[in-house]
Scaffold this active site. Structure first.
Site, mmCIF file in Angstrom:
data_model
loop_
_atom_site.group_PDB
_atom_site.id
_atom_site.type_symbol
_atom_site.label_atom_id
_atom_site.label_comp_id
_atom_site.label_asym_id
_atom_site.label_seq_id
_atom_site.Cartn_x
_atom_site.Cartn_y
_atom_site.Cartn_z
ATOM 1 N N GLY A 1 37.902 45.814 -12.224
ATOM 2 C CA GLY A 1 36.899 44.807 -11.869
ATOM 3 C C GLY A 1 36.714 43.888 -13.047
ATOM 4 O O GLY A 1 37.328 44.087 -14.104
ATOM 5 N N ASP B 1 33.177 46.902 -24.208
ATOM 6 C CA ASP B 1 31.874 46.325 -24.572
ATOM 7 C C ASP B 1 31.569 45.043 -23.809
ATOM 8 O O ASP B 1 30.506 44.442 -23.976
ATOM 9 C CB ASP B 1 31.821 46.054 -26.082
ATOM 10 C CG ASP B 1 32.985 45.171 -26.552
ATOM 11 O OD1 ASP B 1 33.703 44.616 -25.690
ATOM 12 O OD2 ASP B 1 33.155 45.032 -27.776
ATOM 13 N N LYS C 1 33.533 34.465 -19.894
ATOM 14 C CA LYS C 1 34.198 35.705 -20.303
ATOM 15 C C LYS C 1 33.652 36.134 -21.658
ATOM 16 O O LYS C 1 33.798 35.399 -22.638
ATOM 17 C CB LYS C 1 35.700 35.441 -20.401
ATOM 18 C CG LYS C 1 36.552 36.662 -20.641
ATOM 19 C CD LYS C 1 38.006 36.290 -20.452
ATOM 20 C CE LYS C 1 38.967 37.351 -20.901
ATOM 21 N NZ LYS C 1 40.351 36.870 -20.795
ATOM 22 N N ASP D 1 44.129 35.002 -16.646
ATOM 23 C CA ASP D 1 43.887 36.046 -17.648
ATOM 24 C C ASP D 1 44.830 35.966 -18.843
ATOM 25 O O ASP D 1 45.734 36.785 -19.011
ATOM 26 C CB ASP D 1 43.962 37.456 -17.015
ATOM 27 C CG ASP D 1 42.641 37.816 -16.370
ATOM 28 O OD1 ASP D 1 41.836 36.903 -16.095
ATOM 29 O OD2 ASP D 1 42.392 39.011 -16.148
ATOM 30 N N GLY E 1 35.526 43.192 -16.058
ATOM 31 C CA GLY E 1 34.885 44.026 -17.073
ATOM 32 C C GLY E 1 34.135 43.206 -18.106
ATOM 33 O O GLY E 1 33.320 43.730 -18.856
ATOM 34 N N ARG E 2 34.475 41.935 -18.157
ATOM 35 C CA ARG E 2 33.729 41.082 -19.099
ATOM 36 C C ARG E 2 33.620 39.654 -18.625
ATOM 37 O O ARG E 2 33.187 38.783 -19.360
ATOM 38 C CB ARG E 2 34.362 41.121 -20.472
ATOM 39 C CG ARG E 2 35.824 40.804 -20.444
ATOM 40 C CD ARG E 2 36.413 41.220 -21.728
ATOM 41 N NE ARG E 2 37.842 41.097 -21.680
ATOM 42 C CZ ARG E 2 38.559 40.723 -22.708
ATOM 43 N NH1 ARG E 2 37.970 40.407 -23.823
ATOM 44 N NH2 ARG E 2 39.851 40.668 -22.605
ATOM 45 N N ASP F 1 46.413 43.147 -11.231
ATOM 46 C CA ASP F 1 45.058 42.576 -11.302
ATOM 47 C C ASP F 1 45.049 41.272 -12.098
ATOM 48 O O ASP F 1 44.030 40.586 -12.136
ATOM 49 C CB ASP F 1 44.070 43.582 -11.903
ATOM 50 C CG ASP F 1 44.555 44.151 -13.226
ATOM 51 O OD1 ASP F 1 45.633 44.765 -13.236
ATOM 52 O OD2 ASP F 1 43.870 43.964 -14.240
ATOM 53 N N ASN F 2 46.164 40.942 -12.711
ATOM 54 C CA ASN F 2 46.249 39.661 -13.418
ATOM 55 C C ASN F 2 47.119 38.660 -12.660
ATOM 56 O O ASN F 2 47.625 37.704 -13.240
ATOM 57 C CB ASN F 2 46.802 39.861 -14.836
ATOM 58 C CG ASN F 2 45.809 40.588 -15.731
ATOM 59 O OD1 ASN F 2 44.612 40.561 -15.471
ATOM 60 N ND2 ASN F 2 46.297 41.237 -16.769
HETATM 61 P P1 AMP Z 1 43.168 42.764 -18.959
HETATM 62 O O1 AMP Z 1 44.385 43.535 -19.287
HETATM 63 O O2 AMP Z 1 42.604 41.951 -20.106
HETATM 64 O O3 AMP Z 1 43.317 41.940 -17.731
HETATM 65 O O4 AMP Z 1 42.021 43.841 -18.680
HETATM 66 C C1 AMP Z 1 42.146 44.903 -17.780
HETATM 67 C C2 AMP Z 1 40.789 45.375 -17.326
HETATM 68 O O5 AMP Z 1 40.010 45.817 -18.454
HETATM 69 C C3 AMP Z 1 39.974 44.298 -16.656
HETATM 70 O O6 AMP Z 1 39.265 44.887 -15.614
HETATM 71 C C4 AMP Z 1 39.076 43.807 -17.765
HETATM 72 O O7 AMP Z 1 37.904 43.217 -17.277
HETATM 73 C C5 AMP Z 1 38.805 45.075 -18.544
HETATM 74 N N1 AMP Z 1 38.489 44.827 -19.953
HETATM 75 C C6 AMP Z 1 39.334 44.382 -20.910
HETATM 76 N N2 AMP Z 1 38.701 44.265 -22.096
HETATM 77 C C7 AMP Z 1 37.425 44.646 -21.894
HETATM 78 C C8 AMP Z 1 36.264 44.741 -22.716
HETATM 79 N N3 AMP Z 1 36.280 44.416 -24.013
HETATM 80 N N4 AMP Z 1 35.119 45.191 -22.152
HETATM 81 C C9 AMP Z 1 35.080 45.516 -20.854
HETATM 82 N N5 AMP Z 1 36.124 45.446 -20.030
HETATM 83 C C10 AMP Z 1 37.287 45.012 -20.527
HETATM 84 MG MG MG Z 2 42.680 40.924 -16.440
#
Ligand code: AMP
Ligand code: MG
Length: 485
Positions: free
Chosen positions: A77, A112, A100, A249, A79-80, A239-240
């Site tokens: 989901g 975080d 973001k 992303d 996450g930030r 998811d990206n």
């Molecule tokens: P990403 O590989 O950056 O697309 O991230 C994969 C998942 O991890 C996504 O659901 C992001 O929202 C979550 N995510 C990545 N970094 C963080 C963070 N610092 N805090 C919370 N969620 C994160």
């Molecule tokens: Mg992502």
């Protein structure tokens, strides 16, 4: 109707945790094209982006899941990322805005919810660079930095990008509803997607098929663009992947320096799953995972047949775009061979990928490139390329001076002088790290603006910006870009 109104089951409220002492780095003119922000002073815009404006408190994030590095992860989901909402721009189009780095959301897991200046600047710059290259992408409309300490491998500073897209919907949203058995909701998501982003098909009896065919095509074209301009995404998890065929992303991405199909830009990608040369097939694999979820809407044969069109769509578009970079527009029986010898030369010679195309569009460019080559292998492979290429140019343009100049102009309009090489952003990031306000901060802002400006018009020479067109200096060649952003 907006995402929040139509798909409430995917939307979860977020309580923003604003950054300490936020400061503006960039505001894009386009942000002023929204009624809500056109007359807003910068100080108020900072408040909006920082989640502390009293009129913009209705933030939310969405649930999705996905395949990460090949493995199914049942719940992910935003996450930030927090949605600010849906807004109408000056063209009358609805645009979703999202911040973001505003702190934890219901989907932050162990994270975080923050984003650091390093990755936020990179996302801001790259969104603009991609747009200027004509590559479909989400956009970035504002960037703030702060004095909020955020811990990654080391101490960093929190920042927030305000980003925009017609929609941030991902393959992962479809996967979530399918794999958790939310059949009716999945139908609503698909209907919403088609109605808003594929409106031509909405009333068509075959709407789902046409949508999927179009998405396969958009994805193939997106990959052709990435490969053509040497963009390596780094984390092509499902998811990206955008349901609209956008680049989405930005994380550990990188533009190639020397052409290398094996180039891995994500330091955490030990196996090279997302290496540069793998991207087109990974996108197909991702489309297959999406197709797994569409069986209730499209029959298996049609899904298979549609996926079967991907390779040809990719190949045709890649050939078209690469030929354009070479100054060629007509079709010829030697096209496939031309591409073979070109890619072979680029791979063995390790010449700068971007400089190569600019050099080709100069008087005696072929001779100049040859004179720079060192190994016998690269000279031999260049000769092979030159033979076919010269013949193709003669056929299409002739050898008169006037037409040669026309060819150069044509090529220079599609081959960037300025590319977001990792080291260019890294220099600013390093400066920012050691700047505690005062003059050094001004210098960071000034350098950021200068880099942004050339990336927004990458095909034109900008006075006093020669340094931004240079290949990566040796001391920066091994910058490691990880997922931890
Ligand atoms: P990403 O590989 O950056 O697309 O991230 C994969 C998942 O991890 C996504 O659901 C992001 O929202 C979550 N995510 C990545 N970094 C963080 C963070 N610092 N805090 C919370 N969620 C994160
Ligand atoms: Mg992502």
């Amino acid at each position: 109707m907006t995402l929040k109104q139509r798909l409430p089951f995917m939307v979860f409220p977020v309580q923003a945790k604003p950054l300490k002492n936020p400061n503006i780095v960039f505001i894009d003119e386009d942000l002023k094209s929204f009624n809500e922000f056109s007359a807003m002073p910068t100080s108020e815009i900072v408040k909006v982006v920082n989640g502390e404006h009293e009129n913009f408190q209705d933030l939310f994030s969405t649930v999705y899941c996905g395949h990460q590095f090949g493995y199914f992860v049942p719940q992910l989901g935003d996450g930030r990322a927090s949605f600010l909402g849906t807004f109408k721009n000056h063209r009358g189009n609805l645009v979703e805005l999202q911040m973001k780095g505003l702190g934890r959301t219901p989907f932050s897991r162990r994270g975080d919810g923050r984003a650091v200046f390093r990755s936020s600047l990179r996302e801001y710059l790259c969104s603009h660079a991609m747009k200027a290259l004509g590559i479909p992408t989400t956009e970035a409309l504002a960037l703030i930095d702060s004095e909020e300490i955020v811990y990654r491998e080391e101490k960093e500073w929190g920042a927030i990008v305000l980003r925009a897209a017609p929609s941030f919907l991902r393959f992962g949203h479809v996967e979530f509803l399918y794999h958790h058995g939310y059949k009716n909701e999945l139908e609503k998501l698909l209907d919403y997607t088609i109605e808003h982003f594929y409106p031509d098909y909405y009333s068509h009896p075959n709407a789902y098929v046409l949508f999927f065919q179009d998405l396969v095509k958009r994805t193939a074209k997106l990959m052709a663009n990435w490969q053509t301009y040497g963009f390596c995404h780094g984390v092509m998890n499902t998811d990206n992947m955008s349901l609209l065929g956008l680049t989405i992303d930005y994380g550990p991405f990188g533009f190639l320096e020397a052409f290398d199909l094996k180039h891995i830009c994500n330091h955490s990608d030990h196996e090279g799953r997302y290496a540069f040369g793998e991207q087109p097939l990974v996108a197909l694999w991702n489309l297959e995972r999406l197709a797994d979820c569409l069986g209730d809407f499209i029959d298996q044969d049609t899904l298979k047949r549609t996926l079967g069109t991907y390779r040809e769509l990719f190949n045709l578009e890649y050939l078209r775009l690469m030929k354009k970079r070479l100054g060629l527009q007509s079709s010829n029986e030697l096209d496939a061979e031309l591409m073979n010898v070109l890619l072979n030369f680029l791979q063995v010679s390790a010449v700068d990928y971007h400089g190569f195309f600019r050099n080709l569009a100069e008087k005696d460019g072929l001779e100049f490139i040859f004179s720079q080559l060192k190994s016998a292998e690269s000279k031999a492979s260049f000769d092979q390329f030159k033979k076919i290429y010269q013949a193709r140019i003669d056929l299409e343009w002739g050898r008169e001076e006037e037409s040669e100049q026309k060819r150069f102009d044509f090529m220079n309009s599609v081959n960037p002088i300025y590319v977001l090489r990792n080291y260019l952003a890294q220099k600013i990031i390093d400066q920012h790290r050691y700047s505690d306000q005062g003059n050094k901060r001004d210098q960071v802002l000034c350098e950021s603006q200068r880099l942004l400006k050339v990336l927004q018009r990458p095909f034109d020479w900008h006075e006093g910006c020669d340094d931004l067109s240079r290949v990566c200096p040796a001391e920066f060649l091994n910058i490691e870009i990880s997922c931890s952003s």
